[in-house]
Design a protein around this motif. Structure first.
Motif, PDB file in Angstrom:
ATOM      1  N   THR A  37       3.486   3.082   8.028  1.00  0.00           N
ATOM      2  CA  THR A  37       3.483   2.919   6.467  1.00  0.00           C
ATOM      3  C   THR A  37       3.996   1.194   6.354  1.00  0.00           C
ATOM      4  O   THR A  37       3.323   0.698   5.221  1.00  0.00           O
ATOM      5  CB  THR A  37       4.750   3.631   5.908  1.00  0.00           C
ATOM      6  OG1 THR A  37       4.484   5.173   6.103  1.00  0.00           O
ATOM      7  CG2 THR A  37       4.816   3.541   4.533  1.00  0.00           C
ATOM      8  N   ASN A  40       0.776  -0.888   6.764  1.00  0.00           N
ATOM      9  CA  ASN A  40      -0.367  -0.361   5.794  1.00  0.00           C
ATOM     10  C   ASN A  40      -0.022  -1.369   4.370  1.00  0.00           C
ATOM     11  O   ASN A  40      -0.731  -2.098   3.778  1.00  0.00           O
ATOM     12  CB  ASN A  40      -0.465   0.899   5.577  1.00  0.00           C
ATOM     13  CG  ASN A  40      -1.105   1.550   6.420  1.00  0.00           C
ATOM     14  OD1 ASN A  40      -1.682   1.091   7.354  1.00  0.00           O
ATOM     15  ND2 ASN A  40      -0.930   3.034   6.471  1.00  0.00           N
ATOM     16  N   MET A  41       1.338  -1.246   4.070  1.00  0.00           N
ATOM     17  CA  MET A  41       1.924  -2.020   3.075  1.00  0.00           C
ATOM     18  C   MET A  41       1.823  -3.497   3.301  1.00  0.00           C
ATOM     19  O   MET A  41       1.124  -4.254   2.152  1.00  0.00           O
ATOM     20  CB  MET A  41       3.196  -1.612   2.666  1.00  0.00           C
ATOM     21  CG  MET A  41       3.598  -0.193   2.208  1.00  0.00           C
ATOM     22  SD  MET A  41       5.207   0.101   1.865  1.00  0.00           S
ATOM     23  CE  MET A  41       5.712  -0.719   0.498  1.00  0.00           C
ATOM     24  N   GLU A  43      -0.673  -5.137   5.150  1.00  0.00           N
ATOM     25  CA  GLU A  43      -2.170  -5.344   5.016  1.00  0.00           C
ATOM     26  C   GLU A  43      -2.514  -5.328   3.522  1.00  0.00           C
ATOM     27  O   GLU A  43      -3.474  -6.153   3.207  1.00  0.00           O
ATOM     28  CB  GLU A  43      -2.980  -4.058   5.737  1.00  0.00           C
ATOM     29  CG  GLU A  43      -4.384  -4.343   5.847  1.00  0.00           C
ATOM     30  CD  GLU A  43      -4.641  -5.434   6.796  1.00  0.00           C
ATOM     31  OE1 GLU A  43      -6.045  -5.675   6.549  1.00  0.00           O
ATOM     32  OE2 GLU A  43      -4.077  -5.977   7.330  1.00  0.00           O
ATOM     33  N   GLU A  44      -2.261  -4.226   2.795  1.00  0.00           N
ATOM     34  CA  GLU A  44      -2.489  -4.424   1.504  1.00  0.00           C
ATOM     35  C   GLU A  44      -2.129  -5.451   0.649  1.00  0.00           C
ATOM     36  O   GLU A  44      -2.921  -6.037  -0.230  1.00  0.00           O
ATOM     37  CB  GLU A  44      -1.867  -2.986   0.664  1.00  0.00           C
ATOM     38  CG  GLU A  44      -2.345  -2.687  -0.615  1.00  0.00           C
ATOM     39  CD  GLU A  44      -1.758  -1.645  -1.374  1.00  0.00           C
ATOM     40  OE1 GLU A  44      -1.991  -1.451  -2.412  1.00  0.00           O
ATOM     41  OE2 GLU A  44      -1.419  -0.599  -0.577  1.00  0.00           O
ATOM     42  N   ARG A  45      -1.032  -6.005   1.057  1.00  0.00           N
ATOM     43  CA  ARG A  45      -0.492  -7.261   0.230  1.00  0.00           C
ATOM     44  C   ARG A  45      -1.251  -8.576   1.010  1.00  0.00           C
ATOM     45  O   ARG A  45      -1.503  -9.277  -0.096  1.00  0.00           O
ATOM     46  CB  ARG A  45       1.139  -7.455   0.476  1.00  0.00           C
ATOM     47  CG  ARG A  45       1.634  -8.684  -0.173  1.00  0.00           C
ATOM     48  CD  ARG A  45       3.110  -8.897   0.186  1.00  0.00           C
ATOM     49  NE  ARG A  45       3.941  -7.401  -0.163  1.00  0.00           N
ATOM     50  CZ  ARG A  45       4.938  -7.255   0.238  1.00  0.00           C
ATOM     51  NH1 ARG A  45       5.833  -8.015   0.860  1.00  0.00           N
ATOM     52  NH2 ARG A  45       5.809  -6.151  -0.172  1.00  0.00           N
ATOM     53  N   ARG A  46      -1.523  -8.489   2.053  1.00  0.00           N
ATOM     54  CA  ARG A  46      -2.539  -9.673   2.524  1.00  0.00           C
ATOM     55  C   ARG A  46      -3.578  -9.546   1.733  1.00  0.00           C
ATOM     56  O   ARG A  46      -4.278 -10.460   1.441  1.00  0.00           O
ATOM     57  CB  ARG A  46      -2.582  -9.385   4.012  1.00  0.00           C
ATOM     58  CG  ARG A  46      -3.363 -10.747   4.604  1.00  0.00           C
ATOM     59  CD  ARG A  46      -3.635 -10.435   6.079  1.00  0.00           C
ATOM     60  NE  ARG A  46      -4.344  -9.301   6.498  1.00  0.00           N
ATOM     61  CZ  ARG A  46      -5.929  -9.295   6.310  1.00  0.00           C
ATOM     62  NH1 ARG A  46      -6.348 -10.616   6.029  1.00  0.00           N
ATOM     63  NH2 ARG A  46      -6.363  -8.139   6.701  1.00  0.00           N
ATOM     64  N   LEU A  47      -4.232  -8.290   1.613  1.00  0.00           N
ATOM     65  CA  LEU A  47      -5.797  -8.347   0.984  1.00  0.00           C
ATOM     66  C   LEU A  47      -5.784  -8.570  -0.317  1.00  0.00           C
ATOM     67  O   LEU A  47      -6.409  -9.298  -0.806  1.00  0.00           O
ATOM     68  CB  LEU A  47      -6.259  -6.788   1.266  1.00  0.00           C
ATOM     69  CG  LEU A  47      -6.753  -6.325   2.793  1.00  0.00           C
ATOM     70  CD1 LEU A  47      -7.077  -5.111   2.955  1.00  0.00           C
ATOM     71  CD2 LEU A  47      -7.765  -7.357   3.331  1.00  0.00           C
ATOM     72  N   GLN A  48      -4.590  -8.130  -1.055  1.00  0.00           N
ATOM     73  CA  GLN A  48      -4.614  -8.583  -2.452  1.00  0.00           C
ATOM     74  C   GLN A  48      -4.366 -10.069  -2.718  1.00  0.00           C
ATOM     75  O   GLN A  48      -4.831 -10.629  -3.468  1.00  0.00           O
ATOM     76  CB  GLN A  48      -3.268  -7.814  -3.276  1.00  0.00           C
ATOM     77  CG  GLN A  48      -3.439  -6.487  -3.418  1.00  0.00           C
ATOM     78  CD  GLN A  48      -2.330  -5.507  -3.993  1.00  0.00           C
ATOM     79  OE1 GLN A  48      -1.160  -6.107  -4.046  1.00  0.00           O
ATOM     80  NE2 GLN A  48      -2.647  -4.497  -4.279  1.00  0.00           N
TER      81      GLN A  48
END
Length: 58
Positions: A37, A40-41, A43-48
């Motif tokens: 979890t 994933n958070m 990775e999402e922050r990095r992509l944003q």
């Protein structure tokens, strides 16, 4: 050495280290789930951040 028997006083307030409450041990499955979890958070922050920094004027 004396042959007299000495009276020893015993402290009733003594608490053994084993009697202390230990936190419950979490299973490896729970720890792995939490780690996934968090990953994933992150990775999402990095992509944003990459999207925010992207130069759309190509």
């Amino acid at each position: 050495m004396s042959s007299d028997k000495d009276d020893l006083s015993i402290e009733d307030d003594f608490v053994a280290a084993e009697d202390e409450a230990e936190p419950p041990v979490e299973s490896a499955k729970t720890n792995l789930s939490k780690r996934r979890t968090i990953d994933n958070m992150l990775e999402e922050r990095r992509l944003q951040k990459q999207l925010a920094d992207f130069d759309y004027d190509l």
